[in-house]
Design a protein around this motif. Structure first.
Motif, PDB file in Angstrom:
ATOM      1  N   ARG A 358      49.018  59.830  47.453  1.00 59.41           N
ATOM      2  CA  ARG A 358      47.380  58.869  47.242  1.00 59.41           C
ATOM      3  C   ARG A 358      46.565  59.587  46.684  1.00 59.41           C
ATOM      4  N   TYR A 359      47.267  60.862  46.065  1.00 60.20           N
ATOM      5  CA  TYR A 359      45.837  61.627  45.556  1.00 60.20           C
ATOM      6  C   TYR A 359      46.684  61.118  43.836  1.00 60.20           C
ATOM      7  N   VAL A 360      46.760  60.245  42.899  1.00 60.27           N
ATOM      8  CA  VAL A 360      47.337  60.214  41.975  1.00 60.27           C
ATOM      9  C   VAL A 360      47.232  58.622  41.556  1.00 60.27           C
ATOM     10  N   SER A 361      48.988  57.967  42.050  1.00 65.84           N
ATOM     11  CA  SER A 361      48.809  56.373  41.728  1.00 65.84           C
ATOM     12  C   SER A 361      47.378  55.639  41.930  1.00 65.84           C
ATOM     13  N   THR A 362      47.643  55.746  43.557  1.00 58.64           N
ATOM     14  CA  THR A 362      46.661  55.029  43.908  1.00 58.64           C
ATOM     15  C   THR A 362      45.032  54.921  43.288  1.00 58.64           C
ATOM     16  N   PRO A 363      44.059  56.002  43.234  1.00 52.67           N
ATOM     17  CA  PRO A 363      42.989  56.510  42.687  1.00 52.67           C
ATOM     18  C   PRO A 363      43.204  55.422  41.164  1.00 52.67           C
ATOM     19  N   ALA A 364      44.347  56.478  40.305  1.00 53.39           N
ATOM     20  CA  ALA A 364      44.385  55.943  39.194  1.00 53.39           C
ATOM     21  C   ALA A 364      44.506  54.675  38.370  1.00 53.39           C
ATOM     22  N   GLU A 365      45.427  53.621  39.559  1.00 54.56           N
ATOM     23  CA  GLU A 365      45.489  51.974  39.739  1.00 54.56           C
ATOM     24  C   GLU A 365      43.764  51.428  39.540  1.00 54.56           C
ATOM     25  N   ARG A 366      43.203  51.957  41.003  1.00 54.35           N
ATOM     26  CA  ARG A 366      41.914  51.573  40.630  1.00 54.35           C
ATOM     27  C   ARG A 366      41.251  51.402  39.528  1.00 54.35           C
ATOM     28  N   TRP A 367      41.061  53.148  38.975  1.00 52.27           N
ATOM     29  CA  TRP A 367      40.142  52.756  38.309  1.00 52.27           C
ATOM     30  C   TRP A 367      40.116  52.135  36.684  1.00 52.27           C
ATOM     31  N   LEU A 368      41.149  52.275  36.693  1.00 54.68           N
ATOM     32  CA  LEU A 368      41.684  51.507  35.454  1.00 54.68           C
ATOM     33  C   LEU A 368      42.028  50.269  35.955  1.00 54.68           C
ATOM     34  N   ARG A 369      42.309  49.589  36.726  1.00 57.49           N
ATOM     35  CA  ARG A 369      42.133  47.973  37.211  1.00 57.49           C
ATOM     36  C   ARG A 369      41.083  47.435  37.325  1.00 57.49           C
ATOM     37  N   ALA A 370      40.256  48.664  37.931  1.00 55.93           N
ATOM     38  CA  ALA A 370      38.510  47.597  38.020  1.00 55.93           C
ATOM     39  C   ALA A 370      37.708  48.262  36.333  1.00 55.93           C
ATOM     40  N   ARG A 371      38.023  49.271  35.796  1.00 57.18           N
ATOM     41  CA  ARG A 371      38.075  48.165  33.827  1.00 57.18           C
ATOM     42  C   ARG A 371      38.787  47.605  33.017  1.00 57.18           C
ATOM     43  N   TRP A 372      39.984  47.382  33.685  1.00 54.69           N
ATOM     44  CA  TRP A 372      40.571  46.315  32.306  1.00 54.69           C
ATOM     45  C   TRP A 372      40.126  44.867  33.243  1.00 54.69           C
ATOM     46  N   VAL A 373      40.843  44.726  34.254  1.00 54.12           N
ATOM     47  CA  VAL A 373      41.333  44.087  35.414  1.00 54.12           C
ATOM     48  C   VAL A 373      40.082  43.182  35.626  1.00 54.12           C
ATOM     49  N   GLY A 374      38.807  44.614  36.445  1.00 56.50           N
ATOM     50  CA  GLY A 374      38.107  43.499  36.611  1.00 56.50           C
ATOM     51  C   GLY A 374      38.484  43.553  38.735  1.00 56.50           C
ATOM     52  N   THR A 375      39.215  43.740  39.155  1.00 58.62           N
ATOM     53  CA  THR A 375      40.008  43.711  40.364  1.00 58.62           C
ATOM     54  C   THR A 375      38.644  44.211  41.068  1.00 58.62           C
ATOM     55  N   PRO A 376      38.998  43.746  42.648  1.00 58.93           N
ATOM     56  CA  PRO A 376      38.587  44.830  43.637  1.00 58.93           C
ATOM     57  C   PRO A 376      38.574  45.714  43.983  1.00 58.93           C
ATOM     58  N   THR A 377      38.640  47.186  44.360  1.00 56.02           N
ATOM     59  CA  THR A 377      39.696  48.342  44.702  1.00 56.02           C
ATOM     60  C   THR A 377      39.676  48.035  46.172  1.00 56.02           C
ATOM     61  N   ALA A 378      38.830  47.175  46.564  1.00 59.80           N
ATOM     62  CA  ALA A 378      39.472  46.582  48.480  1.00 59.80           C
ATOM     63  C   ALA A 378      40.489  45.982  48.472  1.00 59.80           C
ATOM     64  N   MET A 379      40.903  45.064  47.360  1.00 55.84           N
ATOM     65  CA  MET A 379      42.177  44.026  47.462  1.00 55.84           C
ATOM     66  C   MET A 379      43.135  45.451  46.735  1.00 55.84           C
ATOM     67  N   LEU A 380      43.660  46.315  46.413  1.00 53.94           N
ATOM     68  CA  LEU A 380      43.863  47.285  45.726  1.00 53.94           C
ATOM     69  C   LEU A 380      44.684  48.311  46.860  1.00 53.94           C
ATOM     70  N   ALA A 381      44.269  48.039  47.722  1.00 54.50           N
ATOM     71  CA  ALA A 381      44.889  49.302  48.843  1.00 54.50           C
ATOM     72  C   ALA A 381      46.199  48.370  49.442  1.00 54.50           C
ATOM     73  N   VAL A 382      46.058  47.620  49.095  1.00 53.32           N
ATOM     74  CA  VAL A 382      47.119  45.947  49.485  1.00 53.32           C
ATOM     75  C   VAL A 382      47.818  45.897  48.599  1.00 53.32           C
ATOM     76  N   ALA A 383      48.004  46.448  47.034  1.00 51.41           N
ATOM     77  CA  ALA A 383      49.017  46.374  46.571  1.00 51.41           C
ATOM     78  C   ALA A 383      50.001  46.042  46.833  1.00 51.41           C
ATOM     79  N   ALA A 384      51.110  44.749  46.306  1.00 50.44           N
ATOM     80  CA  ALA A 384      52.886  44.513  46.614  1.00 50.44           C
ATOM     81  C   ALA A 384      53.818  45.532  45.675  1.00 50.44           C
ATOM     82  N   GLU A 385      53.786  45.218  43.951  1.00 51.27           N
ATOM     83  CA  GLU A 385      53.825  45.150  43.063  1.00 51.27           C
ATOM     84  C   GLU A 385      54.521  46.700  43.171  1.00 51.27           C
TER      85      GLU A 385
END
Length: 385
Positions: A358-385
């Motif tokens: 909740r406080y490390v992996s998901t926020p950090a993943e959202r932040w990094l992907r939004a900048r590097w991949v352009g993935t909408p943050t709403a979609m990251l909430a259901v990440a399956a990998e």
């Protein structure tokens, strides 16, 4: 253990989450059981020894189930994004892997380094030939498995990173191989040969027990099995319910044989039992995909949550295990009552994994992907990998 691009892909698969939940639970039970075996507690008067041993001593096999699932999910999501493994976007692929893996890994290595420097029991690297700087390089350079094979076991919180080394080295080379081969008739036979090599690569390393368990090729063989599963699902997006259920029953039987009849399998198949394990895991994964929409038995939501938090729990559970064992010993260490300590230990493992997610992996993943991949943050909430 990645965000996806369509409605079907965005829904987490319940069966796969349950299988991941079972796997991470077996890993945690294994590490507790090495220190407080259930077969030495009063539970032996109630339950058969084979059941208690199955709960405590299938952690290594559970990691290979993780490998199969990981190969399936990452290759499957790559196929959905690109349509073909030969069209993988290298930059986006590596950015997604880094965003998922690096935040928790870097935090763990930092915490372990501080604990080592502070001389904390259970966290100090003091084996001859080992050092903190070298352990850090091995962990971040994805060769901690090799380092342990050459120098011996590291403290438990470092040791769990052996599987991450195998997984990430595979994914460093996998997209490059896909782009170079370009044709499925070249790639698929390579994956099949790698997947089927598991018994032989595992047996060939018998001279070094640690390296046999943690070498690259056996683990990569299991990951390749999962990649083949993703290609099968792409080719046959659906099968009859009967075939799907038959696969599920076959997989469950294979898993039962490995967990409860491991000695018998070893006597008859030797290292071939590992192939039974990966084949069973693949059958269960395929059955989960092809029976999507089937409502699971109620009461398993807790196991699904373990599956969703499997990465975070895997990296952090040894903190709880060490702490629980130390308190247990400080309070007298009555092994007959050792089973009572499993409940709070498991609860704390889940809680720590939840907090890290909740406080490390998901926020950090959202932040990094939004900048590097352009993935909408709403979609990251259901990440399956």
């Amino acid at each position: 253990m990645d965000a996806v691009t369509n409605d079907h892909a965005m829904r987490r698969n319940t069966g796969i989450d349950l299988l991941r939940g079972l796997s991470i639970l077996l890993v945690v039970l294994h590490h507790i059981g090495l220190r407080m075996p259930l077969r030495k507690t009063a539970l032996l008067d109630v339950f058969p020894r084979t059941l208690l041993s199955a709960l405590n001593f299938n952690g290594y096999e559970a990691v290979f189930i993780f490998f199969v699932i990981s190969g399936f999910l990452i290759a499957g999501n790559a196929l959905r994004r690109s349509g073909s493994l030969s069209n993988i976007d290298l930059r986006a692929f590596y950015a997604r892997r880094f965003s998922r893996i690096a935040p928790c890994l870097l935090l763990l290595v930092a915490v372990l380094s501080v604990l080592h420097l502070a001389g904390a029991p259970d966290y100090t690297i003091d084996r001859a030939g080992q050092s903190l700087p070298r352990a850090i390089v091995a962990a971040l350079g994805f060769h901690l498995n090799w380092y342990e094979g050459m120098t011996g076991y590291l403290p438990g919180n470092w040791d769990v990173l052996w599987s991450l080394s195998i997984e990430e080295v595979f994914y460093l080379g996998f997209p490059i191989v896909c782009l170079l081969t370009r044709r499925s008739w070249i790639l698929v036979p390579m994956l099949v040969l790698l997947a089927l090599s598991l018994p032989w690569t595992h047996a060939a390393l018998a001279g070094n027990e640690i390296w046999q368990e943690k070498a690259y090729l056996p683990g990569m063989a299991a990951i390749a099995t999962g990649v083949l599963g993703a290609l099968i699902v792409q080719r046959w997006c659906s099968v009859s319910r009967g075939i799907a259920w038959a696969l599920g029953m076959t997989g469950a039987l294979g898993l039962y044989l490995v967990m409860f009849e491991g000695k018998l399998l070893w006597q008859t198949m030797h290292d071939g039992y590992m192939l039974v394990l990966t084949a069973a895991a693949l059958c269960l994964v395929l059955a989960s995909v092809w029976t999507t929409g089937v409502t699971p038995r109620r009461g398993l939501g807790w196991l699904r949550s373990w599956g969703r938090l499997s990465y975070e729990i895997y990296l952090t559970h040894m903190f709880v295990v060490y702490g629980t064992v130390r308190i247990f010993k400080a309070m007298g260490g009555d092994m007959s009552l050792g089973f009572l300590w499993y409940v709070p230990a498991l609860a704390l493992c889940w809680l720590l994994g939840h907090l890290v997610e909740r406080y490390v992996s998901t926020p950090a993943e959202r932040w990094l992907r939004a900048r590097w991949v352009g993935t909408p943050t709403a979609m990251l909430a259901v990440a399956a990998e």
